[in-house]
Design a protein around this motif. Sequence first.
Motif, PDB file in Angstrom:
ATOM      1  N   GLN A   3      68.119  86.227  57.568  1.00 17.31           N
ATOM      2  CA  GLN A   3      69.938  87.077  57.516  1.00 17.31           C
ATOM      3  C   GLN A   3      70.501  87.353  58.522  1.00 17.31           C
ATOM      4  OE1 GLN A   3      68.115  90.017  54.571  1.00 17.31           O
ATOM      5  NE2 GLN A   3      69.000  88.614  52.803  1.00 17.31           N
ATOM      6  N   GLU A   5      72.998  89.803  59.712  1.00 16.67           N
ATOM      7  CA  GLU A   5      73.111  91.078  60.146  1.00 16.67           C
ATOM      8  C   GLU A   5      74.452  91.452  61.329  1.00 16.67           C
ATOM      9  OE1 GLU A   5      69.928  93.649  61.408  1.00 16.67           O
ATOM     10  OE2 GLU A   5      69.315  93.449  59.187  1.00 16.67           O
ATOM     11  N   ARG A  58      76.004  98.926  60.146  1.00 15.39           N
ATOM     12  CA  ARG A  58      74.876  97.650  59.517  1.00 15.39           C
ATOM     13  C   ARG A  58      74.950  96.936  58.597  1.00 15.39           C
ATOM     14  NH1 ARG A  58      71.017  99.252  62.799  1.00 15.39           N
ATOM     15  NH2 ARG A  58      71.957  97.462  65.092  1.00 15.39           N
ATOM     16  N   ARG A  60      74.073  93.257  56.425  1.00 14.90           N
ATOM     17  CA  ARG A  60      73.276  91.946  55.810  1.00 14.90           C
ATOM     18  C   ARG A  60      74.080  90.807  54.906  1.00 14.90           C
ATOM     19  NH1 ARG A  60      68.856  94.264  53.497  1.00 14.90           N
ATOM     20  NH2 ARG A  60      68.852  95.457  55.335  1.00 14.90           N
ATOM     21  N   TRP A  71      78.137  89.722  51.118  1.00 14.09           N
ATOM     22  CA  TRP A  71      77.026  90.627  52.476  1.00 14.09           C
ATOM     23  C   TRP A  71      76.990  92.330  51.702  1.00 14.09           C
ATOM     24  CZ3 TRP A  71      76.263  89.509  57.704  1.00 14.09           C
ATOM     25  CH2 TRP A  71      76.676  87.993  57.517  1.00 14.09           C
ATOM     26  N   ALA A  74      73.471  97.191  54.938  1.00 13.39           N
ATOM     27  CA  ALA A  74      71.811  97.675  55.277  1.00 13.39           C
ATOM     28  C   ALA A  74      71.868  99.151  55.652  1.00 13.39           C
ATOM     29  CB  ALA A  74      71.357  97.256  56.313  1.00 13.39           C
TER      30      ALA A  74
END
Length: 82
Positions: A3, A5, A58, A60, A71, A74
């Motif tokens: 994935q 990031e 952040r 992911r 998205w 995270a």
Amino acid sequence: MAQKERVGVVVSNKMDKTAVVAVENRSPHPKYGKIVVKTKKYKAHDPENQCQEGDRVRIRETRPLSKTKRWELAEIISTKAI
């Protein structure tokens, strides 16, 4: 496949369960060498509406959640200082 990031700053949290995150990409110009900053905005899923504008987060990559949302949040790296 792993994935992807990205780390960026929340620029909008006005939608329900969605935050708009601006991610900066700094790269040298191919011919002149000057550092060029390009910004791209991603819509990220924030299920608990915990992001605030100015937070560093952040995000992911995930499966498509809506027409433009691919998205998910995270973690919140740092919050905006008041």
